[in-house]
Design a protein around this motif. Structure first.
Motif, mmCIF file in Angstrom:
data_model
loop_
_atom_site.group_PDB
_atom_site.id
_atom_site.type_symbol
_atom_site.label_atom_id
_atom_site.label_comp_id
_atom_site.label_asym_id
_atom_site.label_seq_id
_atom_site.Cartn_x
_atom_site.Cartn_y
_atom_site.Cartn_z
ATOM 1 N N TYR A 1 30.713 38.953 49.853
ATOM 2 C CA TYR A 1 30.505 40.344 49.462
ATOM 3 C C TYR A 1 29.815 40.404 48.102
ATOM 4 C CZ TYR A 1 33.870 41.480 53.122
ATOM 5 O OH TYR A 1 34.507 41.605 54.334
ATOM 6 N N ALA A 2 28.924 41.365 47.944
ATOM 7 C CA ALA A 2 28.441 41.698 46.609
ATOM 8 C C ALA A 2 29.542 42.496 45.918
ATOM 9 C CB ALA A 2 27.155 42.507 46.695
ATOM 10 N N ALA B 1 37.869 43.452 40.788
ATOM 11 C CA ALA B 1 36.571 43.543 41.455
ATOM 12 C C ALA B 1 36.730 44.274 42.777
ATOM 13 C CB ALA B 1 35.966 42.162 41.685
ATOM 14 N N GLU B 2 35.664 44.954 43.183
ATOM 15 C CA GLU B 2 35.647 45.602 44.486
ATOM 16 C C GLU B 2 34.270 45.409 45.106
ATOM 17 O OE1 GLU B 2 34.616 50.232 43.314
ATOM 18 O OE2 GLU B 2 36.721 49.565 43.224
ATOM 19 N N LEU C 1 37.021 49.364 52.363
ATOM 20 C CA LEU C 1 36.748 48.871 51.017
ATOM 21 C C LEU C 1 37.672 47.703 50.695
ATOM 22 C CD1 LEU C 1 35.396 49.172 48.219
ATOM 23 C CD2 LEU C 1 37.291 50.696 47.615
ATOM 24 N N LYS C 2 37.096 46.592 50.223
ATOM 25 C CA LYS C 2 37.879 45.413 49.857
ATOM 26 C C LYS C 2 37.917 45.284 48.341
ATOM 27 C CE LYS C 2 37.397 42.784 54.110
ATOM 28 N NZ LYS C 2 36.978 43.958 54.900
ATOM 29 N N THR C 3 39.094 44.985 47.841
ATOM 30 C CA THR C 3 39.277 44.837 46.408
ATOM 31 C C THR C 3 39.966 43.513 46.105
ATOM 32 O OG1 THR C 3 41.483 45.873 46.324
ATOM 33 C CG2 THR C 3 39.567 47.341 46.202
ATOM 34 N N TRP C 4 39.679 42.978 44.928
ATOM 35 C CA TRP C 4 40.363 41.801 44.390
ATOM 36 C C TRP C 4 41.125 42.316 43.175
ATOM 37 C CZ3 TRP C 4 36.256 41.858 47.395
ATOM 38 C CH2 TRP C 4 36.069 40.831 48.323
ATOM 39 N N SER C 5 42.434 42.475 43.337
ATOM 40 C CA SER C 5 43.173 43.292 42.388
ATOM 41 C C SER C 5 44.563 42.729 42.141
ATOM 42 C CB SER C 5 43.270 44.737 42.898
ATOM 43 O OG SER C 5 43.811 44.763 44.209
#
Length: 375
Positions: A55-56, A99-100, A109-113
């Motif tokens: 993913y960007a 980051a998302e 929507l994917k998030t790194w949280s």
């Protein structure tokens, strides 16, 4: 030292983060934690963020500067890209990273949280030194992950954003191109991080059709073109709120629940006069949607008229399913207005002053509202 973050968390379209603690108190706790983590010793360090996903990403960082908790972003991370986000005067201590995925990627929507809510600016580059701004606009909150940097880390620190594939940076770059080609309508087969014949063929077709050359080379030019095109396509889809009143409007939205029957309501979006917000990503479905709003008019709050379907709401940011008992679950109720989009992939609901100029007593005398619908 290198720190690997994280398997992605998936937020449903238009999902709102739930705030369960008041931000000023939280910031105080964060600052205490930062102090306990050892800020104070001078050390030179480079902090890098590396995107090892397909993913960007848009990334943000939180840290203490001159005794203030500061958040800064957004850094665009191409798939497979590493970027230095702090290059001087970095001290050991606790940092916060989030980051998302860019909006142009298909699906949820994917998030790194993590678990620490901090403030961001939603749609632009930012540096925020005042975390209290989220009290007025909770949609600007993101859940950051805590990262502890020590003096033993040798002056360099890298946070890797990863997913279940554990790509190398090169594999992530190829997988990212594959995903972006798929996002803009090209058949690439499986997203696997391998530059095979199908991917090369799709890449050549894309480059030729966009005037980017005749070969199948993967480079920053083609990645940036794909990101721009995917985001532009996404900008045409979804459900939008716009406020054409002269006063602020707090807005809420109810949509079909993902993957199950029923609906879910969420809010709040603070819409200043003349502003707009996207409240649902992606192409709309055929089912009706529901809207609710409160206009702040001097010493009173005027609610949106015409509501005939009851959903859960709360005084703070919320996300609630329609199959729960609102009061028993700690929510209030409100009458939402039904919106039939007629099969359109995008819709904009415009709040206008006359929609709120209804006698609230008359509304109370209306028949009982319909229950929240089930799919």
């Amino acid at each position: 030292m290198k720190d690997k973050l994280w398997k992605p968390m998936v937020n449903g379209d238009g999902a709102a983060l739930t705030i369960t603690r008041k931000l000023p108190g939280l910031v105080g706790l964060v600052l205490l934690a930062l102090g306990a983590a050892g800020f104070g010793g001078a050390a030179k360090a480079d902090y890098k963020l590396c995107n090892k996903t397909s993913y960007a990403l848009s990334a943000s960082l939180g840290f203490v500067e001159e005794e203030n908790l500061l958040t800064r972003g957004w850094w665009r991370l191409r798939p497979g890209e590493c970027k230095t986000v702090i290059s001087a005067d970095v001290q050991p201590g606790r940092y916060y990273v989030y980051a998302e995925a860019i909006p142009g990627h298909r699906g949820d929507l994917k998030t790194w949280s993590g678990e620490t809510p901090l403030c961001v600016q939603n749609d632009s580059l930012f540096t925020l030194r005042d975390q209290s701004v989220c009290k007025e606009d909770p949609q600007r909150t993101r859940d950051f992950n805590a990262v502890d940097v020590t003096g033993e880390d040798g002056g360099n620190y890298t946070t890797d954003f990863t997913d279940e594939n554990n790509y190398t940076t090169y594999q992530a770059q190829i997988a990212g191109v594959q995903r972006l080609l798929s996002d803009v309508g090209f058949d690439i087969g499986t997203i696997d991080g391998q530059l095979g014949a199908t991917t090369k063929s799709a890449l050549r077709q894309y480059r030729r059709s966009r005037g980017l050359g005749q070969d199948g080379v993967v480079d920053n030019q083609v990645i940036d073109a794909l990101i721009t095109e995917a985001n532009n396509e996404d900008a045409k889809l979804g459900f939008f709120f716009c406020n054409e009143t002269m006063l602020p409007v707090w807005a809420a939205f109810a949509q079909p629940a993902d993957g199950s029957e029923g609906y879910r309501s969420s809010g709040w979006w603070l819409l200043d006069s003349g502003s707009c917000a996207k409240v649902r990503r992606g192409a709309l479905t055929a089912e009706p949607y529901y809207v609710y709003g409160i206009m702040q008019a001097e010493d009173q709050e005027l609610t949106l008229a015409g509501g005939d379907t009851q959903f859960c709401v709360a005084a703070v940011q919320f996300d609630a399913r329609s199959d729960i008992a609102c009061e028993e679950s700690g929510f209030d109720t409100a009458r939402f207005r039904r919106i039939d989009t007629g099969g359109e992939k995008a819709w904009t609901f415009v709040f206008r002053a006359e929609q709120f100029n209804q006698d609230l007593v008359q509304q109370a005398d209306q028949p009982a509202p319909e229950p929240a619908p089930a799919q």
